[in-house]
Design an enzyme around this catalytic site. Sequence first.
Site, PDB file in Angstrom:
ATOM      1  CB  CYS A   1      -0.888  -0.020   1.247  1.00  0.00           C
ATOM      2  SG  CYS A   1      -1.998   1.381   1.363  1.00  0.00           S
TER       3      CYS A   1
ATOM      4  CG  HIS B   1      -5.638  -2.471  -1.122  1.00  0.00           C
ATOM      5  ND1 HIS B   1      -4.616  -3.029  -0.391  1.00  0.00           N
ATOM      6  CD2 HIS B   1      -5.378  -1.134  -1.147  1.00  0.00           C
ATOM      7  CE1 HIS B   1      -3.792  -2.073   0.011  1.00  0.00           C
ATOM      8  NE2 HIS B   1      -4.237  -0.912  -0.444  1.00  0.00           N
ATOM      9  CD  GLU B   2      -6.906   1.157  -4.209  1.00  0.00           C
ATOM     10  OE1 GLU B   2      -7.015   2.177  -3.494  1.00  0.00           O
ATOM     11  OE2 GLU B   2      -5.812   0.599  -4.424  1.00  0.00           O
TER      12      GLU B   2
ATOM     13  CG  HIS C   1      -7.269   2.790   1.038  1.00  0.00           C
ATOM     14  ND1 HIS C   1      -6.417   3.104   2.072  1.00  0.00           N
ATOM     15  CD2 HIS C   1      -6.526   2.091   0.144  1.00  0.00           C
ATOM     16  CE1 HIS C   1      -5.210   2.610   1.816  1.00  0.00           C
ATOM     17  NE2 HIS C   1      -5.253   1.979   0.659  1.00  0.00           N
TER      18      HIS C   1
HETATM   19 NI    NI Z   1      -3.570   1.080  -0.205  1.00  0.00          NI
END
Ligand code: NI
Length: 177
Positions: A100, A142-143, A146
């Site tokens: 990341c 993953h995004e 966030h």
């Molecule tokens: Ni990330």
Amino acid sequence: MAVRAVLRMGDPRLLEPSRPVERFDTPELHALIADMDDTMKALNGAGLAAPQIGVGLQVAVFGVAFNPRYPDAEPVPYTILINPLLTPVGNQMEEGWEGCLSVPGMRGLVPRYRSLRYQGCDQFGKAIDRSVTGFHARVVQHECDHLAGILYPMRIRDLRNFGYNEELFPGEDVIEE
Ligand code: NI
């Protein structure tokens, strides 16, 4: 536009859930996406979410072109994804290594749904609806994490599988997102 500073783990803004975008095709939204794009490309990232540059909106960009240095990384189409909704398809999870841009130089083994459907829209408000598997599904999860204030280390099951790239994968290039 501009390459922006990427917030790093420890900055409380990375832990805040983001707000949905309400107006599309505005100069402000296009400027945000241009900055995200420039930042992601400058850092050779596979993806970037708006909170990583300190903007608490549900906007993510991602994409991975085929790169012979990363033969295992399937190409992922360049996508601007706003106000996403993820729906797992089945409950099969698989572990994979992730990095990341907000946790630079490190890597961890993270469980993700193998298959999922994602919906949302682009910067013009046009609907996106895709069903994906594998690496593409991993990048999206993953995004979207966030946007919910979650960083991948929070999902690692066994912290022995978390460490510095140079120790875990000596001499290899790695992708961060
Ligand atoms: Ni990330």
